[in-house]
Scaffold this motif. Structure first.
Motif, PDB file in Angstrom:
ATOM      1  N   PRO A  14       0.920  -1.275  18.451  1.00  8.15           N
ATOM      2  CA  PRO A  14       1.121  -1.877  17.134  1.00  8.15           C
ATOM      3  C   PRO A  14      -0.168  -2.059  16.324  1.00  8.15           C
ATOM      4  O   PRO A  14      -0.995  -2.907  16.650  1.00  8.15           O
ATOM      5  N   ALA A  15      -0.367  -1.250  15.302  1.00 10.17           N
ATOM      6  CA  ALA A  15      -1.485  -1.397  14.361  1.00 10.17           C
ATOM      7  C   ALA A  15      -2.802  -1.704  15.070  1.00 10.17           C
ATOM      8  O   ALA A  15      -3.502  -2.654  14.745  1.00 10.17           O
ATOM      9  N   TYR A  16      -3.141  -0.880  16.041  1.00 10.19           N
ATOM     10  CA  TYR A  16      -4.372  -1.061  16.810  1.00 10.19           C
ATOM     11  C   TYR A  16      -5.559  -0.543  15.996  1.00 10.19           C
ATOM     12  O   TYR A  16      -5.529   0.579  15.482  1.00 10.19           O
ATOM     13  N   ALA A  17      -6.600  -1.345  15.866  1.00  9.56           N
ATOM     14  CA  ALA A  17      -7.805  -0.947  15.131  1.00  9.56           C
ATOM     15  C   ALA A  17      -8.706  -0.127  16.052  1.00  9.56           C
ATOM     16  O   ALA A  17      -9.397  -0.678  16.918  1.00  9.56           O
ATOM     17  N   VAL A  18      -8.686   1.188  15.881  1.00  6.67           N
ATOM     18  CA  VAL A  18      -9.530   2.076  16.684  1.00  6.67           C
ATOM     19  C   VAL A  18     -10.911   2.103  16.033  1.00  6.67           C
ATOM     20  O   VAL A  18     -11.044   2.521  14.882  1.00  6.67           O
ATOM     21  N   PRO A  19     -11.951   1.633  16.727  1.00  9.19           N
ATOM     22  CA  PRO A  19     -13.294   1.630  16.143  1.00  9.19           C
ATOM     23  C   PRO A  19     -13.753   3.040  15.764  1.00  9.19           C
ATOM     24  O   PRO A  19     -13.318   4.028  16.365  1.00  9.19           O
ATOM     25  N   GLY A  20     -14.626   3.118  14.778  1.00 11.76           N
ATOM     26  CA  GLY A  20     -15.135   4.407  14.318  1.00 11.76           C
ATOM     27  C   GLY A  20     -15.810   5.202  15.424  1.00 11.76           C
ATOM     28  O   GLY A  20     -16.481   4.634  16.282  1.00 11.76           O
ATOM     29  N   ASN A  21     -15.598   6.514  15.386  1.00 10.90           N
ATOM     30  CA  ASN A  21     -16.212   7.452  16.321  1.00 10.90           C
ATOM     31  C   ASN A  21     -15.982   7.098  17.783  1.00 10.90           C
ATOM     32  O   ASN A  21     -16.862   7.260  18.628  1.00 10.90           O
ATOM     33  N   THR A  22     -14.793   6.584  18.083  1.00 11.98           N
ATOM     34  CA  THR A  22     -14.428   6.280  19.464  1.00 11.98           C
ATOM     35  C   THR A  22     -12.982   6.713  19.695  1.00 11.98           C
ATOM     36  O   THR A  22     -12.337   7.257  18.805  1.00 11.98           O
ATOM     37  N   ALA A  23     -12.493   6.424  20.879  1.00 12.25           N
ATOM     38  CA  ALA A  23     -11.102   6.744  21.208  1.00 12.25           C
ATOM     39  C   ALA A  23     -10.463   5.579  21.935  1.00 12.25           C
ATOM     40  O   ALA A  23     -11.118   4.849  22.673  1.00 12.25           O
ATOM     41  N   PHE A  24      -9.166   5.422  21.706  1.00 12.34           N
ATOM     42  CA  PHE A  24      -8.331   4.465  22.423  1.00 12.34           C
ATOM     43  C   PHE A  24      -7.553   5.270  23.449  1.00 12.34           C
ATOM     44  O   PHE A  24      -7.026   6.336  23.139  1.00 12.34           O
ATOM     45  N   GLN A  25      -7.491   4.779  24.683  1.00 20.59           N
ATOM     46  CA  GLN A  25      -6.701   5.462  25.704  1.00 20.59           C
ATOM     47  C   GLN A  25      -5.941   4.423  26.505  1.00 20.59           C
ATOM     48  O   GLN A  25      -6.479   3.368  26.847  1.00 20.59           O
ATOM     49  N   ASP A  26      -4.676   4.723  26.798  1.00 18.61           N
ATOM     50  CA  ASP A  26      -3.880   3.844  27.632  1.00 18.61           C
ATOM     51  C   ASP A  26      -2.933   4.682  28.473  1.00 18.61           C
ATOM     52  O   ASP A  26      -2.526   5.772  28.069  1.00 18.61           O
ATOM     53  N   LEU A  27      -2.601   4.168  29.649  1.00 17.41           N
ATOM     54  CA  LEU A  27      -1.678   4.846  30.552  1.00 17.41           C
ATOM     55  C   LEU A  27      -0.315   4.169  30.473  1.00 17.41           C
ATOM     56  O   LEU A  27      -0.229   2.954  30.327  1.00 17.41           O
TER      57      LEU A  27
END
Length: 108
Positions: A64-77
């Motif tokens: 839900p509306a996750y703020a992904v920081p600049g020049n990075t990646a979000f990963q979840d299993l």
């Protein structure tokens, strides 16, 4: 029953984008979600797992509306099963995000 790995990718936009749809005569299990942000600043990302015949909305949201920081990646299993026709839908508050979904498909 045969099990086949799958991989889907989509550029996220400010309108809903279907990144993956479970093919006919198959089930799928979403095992990973990665959201890459190539922007300098944070960008909001929403991911929804929509059941076959359903509509995207709050009740189908898994990220839900996750703020992904600049020049990075979000990963979840995950262990997120979907029936044929189920889909992964994305939306962001800006361009510059790419969603990658991985998992397995199982023939019925």
């Amino acid at each position: 029953m045969a099990t086949v790995p799958f991989f889907a990718q989509a550029a996220m936009t400010t309108t809903s984008v279907t990144a993956y749809t479970v093919p006919q005569s198959r089930w799928a299990v979403i095992k990973s979600i990665v959201i890459a942000n190539t922007n300098v600043g944070s960008t909001l990302a929403t991911v929804q797992a929509v059941a076959s015949g359903g509509t995207a909305g709050n009740s189908s949201t898994v990220v839900p509306a996750y703020a992904v920081p600049g020049n990075t990646a979000f990963q979840d299993l995950y262990f997120l099963p979907l029936d044929e026709g189920g889909r992964i839908v994305t939306i962001a508050n800006s361009t510059g995000l790419t969603l990658t979904v991985g998992g397995v498909e199982v023939t019925k």
